[in-house]
Design an enzyme around this catalytic site. Structure first.
Site, PDB file in Angstrom:
ATOM      1  N   HIS A   3       0.813  -1.220   0.000  1.00 10.18           N
ATOM      2  CA  HIS A   3       0.000   0.000   0.000  1.00 10.18           C
ATOM      3  C   HIS A   3       0.846   1.270   0.000  1.00 10.18           C
ATOM      4  CE1 HIS A   3       0.354  -0.098   4.542  1.00 10.18           C
ATOM      5  NE2 HIS A   3       0.423   1.198   4.341  1.00 10.18           N
ATOM      6  N   ASP A  33       0.043  -7.625   1.431  1.00 16.05           N
ATOM      7  CA  ASP A  33       0.421  -6.218   1.502  1.00 16.05           C
ATOM      8  C   ASP A  33       1.937  -6.053   1.579  1.00 16.05           C
ATOM      9  OD1 ASP A  33       0.089  -3.491   1.484  1.00 16.05           O
ATOM     10  OD2 ASP A  33      -0.275  -3.320   3.646  1.00 16.05           O
ATOM     11  N   SER A  68       4.570   2.618   7.969  1.00 12.79           N
ATOM     12  CA  SER A  68       4.249   1.461   7.132  1.00 12.79           C
ATOM     13  C   SER A  68       5.447   1.041   6.296  1.00 12.79           C
ATOM     14  CB  SER A  68       3.077   1.786   6.196  1.00 12.79           C
ATOM     15  OG  SER A  68       1.880   1.906   6.908  1.00 12.79           O
TER      16      SER A  68
END
Length: 310
Positions: free
Chosen positions: A58, A88, A162
């Site tokens: 992402h 992911d 992230s």
């Protein structure tokens, strides 16, 4: 210091969209924002001296340009080697010398209560380290990814973290920071990281072939709960794709899968994970309950279709 030398900042940019009237522009953005395009940031982990960087899908999804700020402040252009939306994860590559790859922890060494450090670039303020413990392991059914086996931690993880590293006190990678549970958008002490065992498996496939191959059965299923104990008791097949691997092997709607290659299947998540862990073309031995009788069938698994963005 050891782990921080392997964590990078990732900046992405999307091409400017076609001009739209202000009342149609997403989020009511200004003309200047629309002309410049959208940009975002995240983190990544150097996993090989050849320039491979592991991050979240992402972070880079849909990006037209990707830049990586390496330790020391040098900026390098990055290209996407491959992505795996179902976990992911994504692998990038940069052309740079003197990179210091991170060392991987033994997955079996990660225990609840262990001290861990989250290293990343929250909110774009620069590389930041936060401390916490492993709050839980094996978290799934969160609805974040198709394949979930998260490490839960209370180390502060915020937007921009992230794709960054969750490391032990020796600086060894135990997970890739991925998501937080938050009502405010900031850290509330519940963060999730993809464990190093899953991250490494996906990373190695992407580096070798550019993609991830998984076994596929071609069924839909529901959990079976034992009436007297309330415990999970298998995965009942409710739909069989015509001409798919399950159909060709003789599996039927109504069958309850209880084991694959003698490994117990307790629910639908276990059914998906076990079939996906096998390579396409593998012949697996399925044990099912059919009309209260045990039936064994050999199933040749197919190739799991590429996940499409909803």
């Amino acid at each position: 210091a050891k782990a921080s030398a392997s964590v990078v900042n990732i900046y992405t940019r999307k091409a400017p969209p076609r001009q739209l009237p202000g009342w149609l522009r997403p989020y009511g953005g200004s003309d200047e924002e629309a002309a410049q395009g959208q940009s975002s940031l995240g983190s990544g982990v150097i996993v090989a001296a050849q320039g491979f960087i592991l991050t979240n899908n992402h972070v880079v999804e849909g990006a037209d340009e990707i830049a990586v700020m390496l330790p020391g402040g040098k900026v390098a252009e990055a290209r996407v080697v491959g992505t795996d939306p179902e976990t992911d994860l994504a692998v990038l590559r940069v052309e740079a010398k003197g990179l210091q790859p991170i060392t991987f922890a033994d997955p079996a060494s990660v225990q609840i209560g262990d001290i861990v450090l989250a290293v990343g670039d929250p909110f774009g303020v620069g590389q930041t380290v936060t401390q916490g413990i492993v709050s839980a392991t094996g978290r799934n059914r969160l609805g974040i990814n198709t394949f979930e086996n998260f490490i839960q931690t209370d180390a502060a993880i915020n937007p921009g973290n992230s794709g960054g590293a969750l490391v032990d006190t020796s600086g060894h990678l135990v997970g890739i920071n991925t998501a937080i549970y938050s009502r405010s958008g900031g850290s509330q002490g519940i963060g999730f990281a993809i464990p190093v065992s899953l991250a490494r498996q996906v990373m190695e496939q992407i580096i070798a072939t550019g993609r991830v191959s998984r076994g596929w059965l071609g069924v839909s299923a529901r959990d079976v709960i034992h009436e007297s104990t309330g415990a999970a008791a298998g995965a009942a097949l409710v739909g069989i794709q015509r001409g798919g691997p399950a159909d060709r092997a003789g599996l039927r709607a109504g069958d309850t899968v209880v084991s694959i290659n003698d490994k117990a299947i307790t629910d639908t998540a276990a059914l998906i994970n076990e079939t996906a862990a096998l390579s396409p073309g593998t012949r697996a031995q399925f044990k099912v309950m059919r009309d209260r009788e045990a039936v064994s069938l050999a199933v040749e698994l197919g190739q799991r279709p590429v996940a499409r963005k909803q």
